[in-house]
Design a protein around this motif. Structure first.
Motif, PDB file in Angstrom:
ATOM      1  N   GLU A  17       0.835  -1.198   0.000  1.00  0.00           N
ATOM      2  CA  GLU A  17       0.000   0.000   0.000  1.00  0.00           C
ATOM      3  C   GLU A  17       0.876   1.256   0.000  1.00  0.00           C
ATOM      4  O   GLU A  17       2.007   1.226   0.464  1.00  0.00           O
ATOM      5  CB  GLU A  17      -0.896   0.008   1.242  1.00  0.00           C
ATOM      6  N   PRO A  18       0.345   2.366  -0.495  1.00  0.00           N
ATOM      7  CA  PRO A  18       1.085   3.632  -0.411  1.00  0.00           C
ATOM      8  C   PRO A  18       1.326   4.013   1.047  1.00  0.00           C
ATOM      9  O   PRO A  18       0.576   3.611   1.941  1.00  0.00           O
ATOM     10  CB  PRO A  18       0.137   4.637  -1.071  1.00  0.00           C
ATOM     11  N   THR A  19       2.374   4.761   1.266  1.00  0.00           N
ATOM     12  CA  THR A  19       2.690   5.251   2.602  1.00  0.00           C
ATOM     13  C   THR A  19       2.480   6.760   2.629  1.00  0.00           C
ATOM     14  O   THR A  19       2.333   7.397   1.591  1.00  0.00           O
ATOM     15  CB  THR A  19       4.146   4.926   2.981  1.00  0.00           C
ATOM     16  N   THR A  20       2.484   7.327   3.818  1.00  0.00           N
ATOM     17  CA  THR A  20       2.321   8.770   3.970  1.00  0.00           C
ATOM     18  C   THR A  20       3.635   9.373   4.416  1.00  0.00           C
ATOM     19  O   THR A  20       4.214   8.945   5.408  1.00  0.00           O
ATOM     20  CB  THR A  20       1.234   9.090   5.020  1.00  0.00           C
ATOM     21  N   ASN A  21       4.101  10.350   3.670  1.00  0.00           N
ATOM     22  CA  ASN A  21       5.299  11.089   4.022  1.00  0.00           C
ATOM     23  C   ASN A  21       4.837  12.283   4.843  1.00  0.00           C
ATOM     24  O   ASN A  21       4.262  13.230   4.301  1.00  0.00           O
ATOM     25  CB  ASN A  21       6.029  11.536   2.752  1.00  0.00           C
ATOM     26  N   LEU A  22       5.049  12.238   6.148  1.00  0.00           N
ATOM     27  CA  LEU A  22       4.536  13.282   7.026  1.00  0.00           C
ATOM     28  C   LEU A  22       5.237  14.622   6.842  1.00  0.00           C
ATOM     29  O   LEU A  22       4.649  15.672   7.080  1.00  0.00           O
ATOM     30  CB  LEU A  22       4.630  12.827   8.477  1.00  0.00           C
ATOM     31  N   TRP A  23       6.482  14.611   6.396  1.00  0.00           N
ATOM     32  CA  TRP A  23       7.203  15.872   6.210  1.00  0.00           C
ATOM     33  C   TRP A  23       6.654  16.649   5.029  1.00  0.00           C
ATOM     34  O   TRP A  23       6.515  17.865   5.088  1.00  0.00           O
ATOM     35  CB  TRP A  23       8.697  15.613   5.987  1.00  0.00           C
ATOM     36  N   VAL A  27       1.107  11.222  -0.108  1.00  0.00           N
ATOM     37  CA  VAL A  27       0.795   9.797  -0.043  1.00  0.00           C
ATOM     38  C   VAL A  27       1.275   9.180  -1.349  1.00  0.00           C
ATOM     39  O   VAL A  27       1.019   9.710  -2.425  1.00  0.00           O
ATOM     40  CB  VAL A  27      -0.722   9.560   0.125  1.00  0.00           C
ATOM     41  N   GLY A  28       1.994   8.082  -1.254  1.00  0.00           N
ATOM     42  CA  GLY A  28       2.491   7.429  -2.461  1.00  0.00           C
ATOM     43  C   GLY A  28       3.416   6.284  -2.116  1.00  0.00           C
ATOM     44  O   GLY A  28       3.501   5.847  -0.970  1.00  0.00           O
ATOM     45  N   TYR A  29       4.101   5.813  -3.128  1.00  0.00           N
ATOM     46  CA  TYR A  29       5.028   4.697  -2.970  1.00  0.00           C
ATOM     47  C   TYR A  29       6.419   5.256  -2.716  1.00  0.00           C
ATOM     48  O   TYR A  29       7.095   5.688  -3.634  1.00  0.00           O
ATOM     49  CB  TYR A  29       4.998   3.806  -4.210  1.00  0.00           C
ATOM     50  N   SER A  30       6.818   5.258  -1.470  1.00  0.00           N
ATOM     51  CA  SER A  30       8.076   5.855  -1.049  1.00  0.00           C
ATOM     52  C   SER A  30       9.226   4.863  -1.194  1.00  0.00           C
ATOM     53  O   SER A  30       9.169   3.750  -0.657  1.00  0.00           O
ATOM     54  CB  SER A  30       7.965   6.290   0.412  1.00  0.00           C
ATOM     55  N   PHE A  31      10.275   5.292  -1.892  1.00  0.00           N
ATOM     56  CA  PHE A  31      11.458   4.456  -2.023  1.00  0.00           C
ATOM     57  C   PHE A  31      12.058   4.170  -0.647  1.00  0.00           C
ATOM     58  O   PHE A  31      12.451   3.040  -0.347  1.00  0.00           O
ATOM     59  CB  PHE A  31      12.499   5.130  -2.921  1.00  0.00           C
ATOM     60  N   PHE A  32      12.119   5.194   0.229  1.00  0.00           N
ATOM     61  CA  PHE A  32      12.698   5.014   1.555  1.00  0.00           C
ATOM     62  C   PHE A  32      11.886   4.003   2.364  1.00  0.00           C
ATOM     63  O   PHE A  32      12.449   3.120   3.003  1.00  0.00           O
ATOM     64  CB  PHE A  32      12.774   6.338   2.306  1.00  0.00           C
ATOM     65  N   ALA A  33      10.564   4.137   2.357  1.00  0.00           N
ATOM     66  CA  ALA A  33       9.729   3.199   3.127  1.00  0.00           C
ATOM     67  C   ALA A  33       9.913   1.783   2.602  1.00  0.00           C
ATOM     68  O   ALA A  33      10.027   0.830   3.382  1.00  0.00           O
ATOM     69  CB  ALA A  33       8.260   3.612   3.047  1.00  0.00           C
ATOM     70  N   GLY A  75       6.590   2.177  -6.715  1.00  0.00           N
ATOM     71  CA  GLY A  75       6.447   3.180  -7.761  1.00  0.00           C
ATOM     72  C   GLY A  75       7.049   4.483  -7.322  1.00  0.00           C
ATOM     73  O   GLY A  75       6.376   5.512  -7.377  1.00  0.00           O
ATOM     74  N   ALA A  76       8.269   4.467  -6.878  1.00  0.00           N
ATOM     75  CA  ALA A  76       8.910   5.702  -6.406  1.00  0.00           C
ATOM     76  C   ALA A  76       8.769   6.763  -7.467  1.00  0.00           C
ATOM     77  O   ALA A  76       8.971   6.532  -8.647  1.00  0.00           O
ATOM     78  CB  ALA A  76      10.371   5.429  -6.091  1.00  0.00           C
ATOM     79  N   GLY A  77       8.386   7.943  -7.042  1.00  0.00           N
ATOM     80  CA  GLY A  77       8.184   9.041  -7.970  1.00  0.00           C
ATOM     81  C   GLY A  77       6.738   9.190  -8.394  1.00  0.00           C
ATOM     82  O   GLY A  77       6.378  10.143  -9.067  1.00  0.00           O
ATOM     83  N   ARG A  78       5.891   8.249  -7.992  1.00  0.00           N
ATOM     84  CA  ARG A  78       4.478   8.342  -8.345  1.00  0.00           C
ATOM     85  C   ARG A  78       3.653   8.784  -7.148  1.00  0.00           C
ATOM     86  O   ARG A  78       2.545   8.331  -6.957  1.00  0.00           O
ATOM     87  CB  ARG A  78       3.967   7.003  -8.853  1.00  0.00           C
ATOM     88  N   GLU A  79       4.189   9.678  -6.352  1.00  0.00           N
ATOM     89  CA  GLU A  79       3.454  10.151  -5.201  1.00  0.00           C
ATOM     90  C   GLU A  79       2.336  11.076  -5.633  1.00  0.00           C
ATOM     91  O   GLU A  79       2.404  11.710  -6.669  1.00  0.00           O
ATOM     92  CB  GLU A  79       4.400  10.903  -4.247  1.00  0.00           C
ATOM     93  N   ARG A  80       1.298  11.147  -4.820  1.00  0.00           N
ATOM     94  CA  ARG A  80       0.195  12.046  -5.128  1.00  0.00           C
ATOM     95  C   ARG A  80      -0.240  12.743  -3.856  1.00  0.00           C
ATOM     96  O   ARG A  80      -0.084  12.233  -2.782  1.00  0.00           O
ATOM     97  CB  ARG A  80      -0.961  11.274  -5.749  1.00  0.00           C
TER      98      ARG A  80
END
Length: 81
Positions: A17-23, A27-33, A75-80
């Protein structure tokens, strides 16, 4: 070990599932996560601690392809927003 096993079981249900980048409030597919999840799964597979479960959903990463078969939907880079 119950806490470790519960956390791994939870991750196996949500890692695709997509994750949430709080900074950045994205919401999206985070490479770091995904990298952190992969590291967790690899450490669980490699641990010699007998009380840590190795669920059926875990498989070793395919280093020739540079990815973990369970983490191919990154899908890093496909954040929305």
């Amino acid at each position: 070990m119950a806490l470790v096993n519960a956390n791994v079981a939870f991750l196996l249900t949500v890692y695709q599932e997509p994750t949430t980048n709080l900074w950045e409030e994205r919401v999206g597919y985070s490479f770091f996560a995904r990298a952190a999840q992969l590291r967790c799964f690899e450490e669980v597979l490699a641990t010699p601690v007998a009380d840590i479960d190795k669920p059926d959903g875990l498989r070793p990463a395919d280093r020739r392809r540079g990815r973990h078969p369970a983490l191919t939907h990154c899908g890093a880079g496909r954040e929305r927003r």
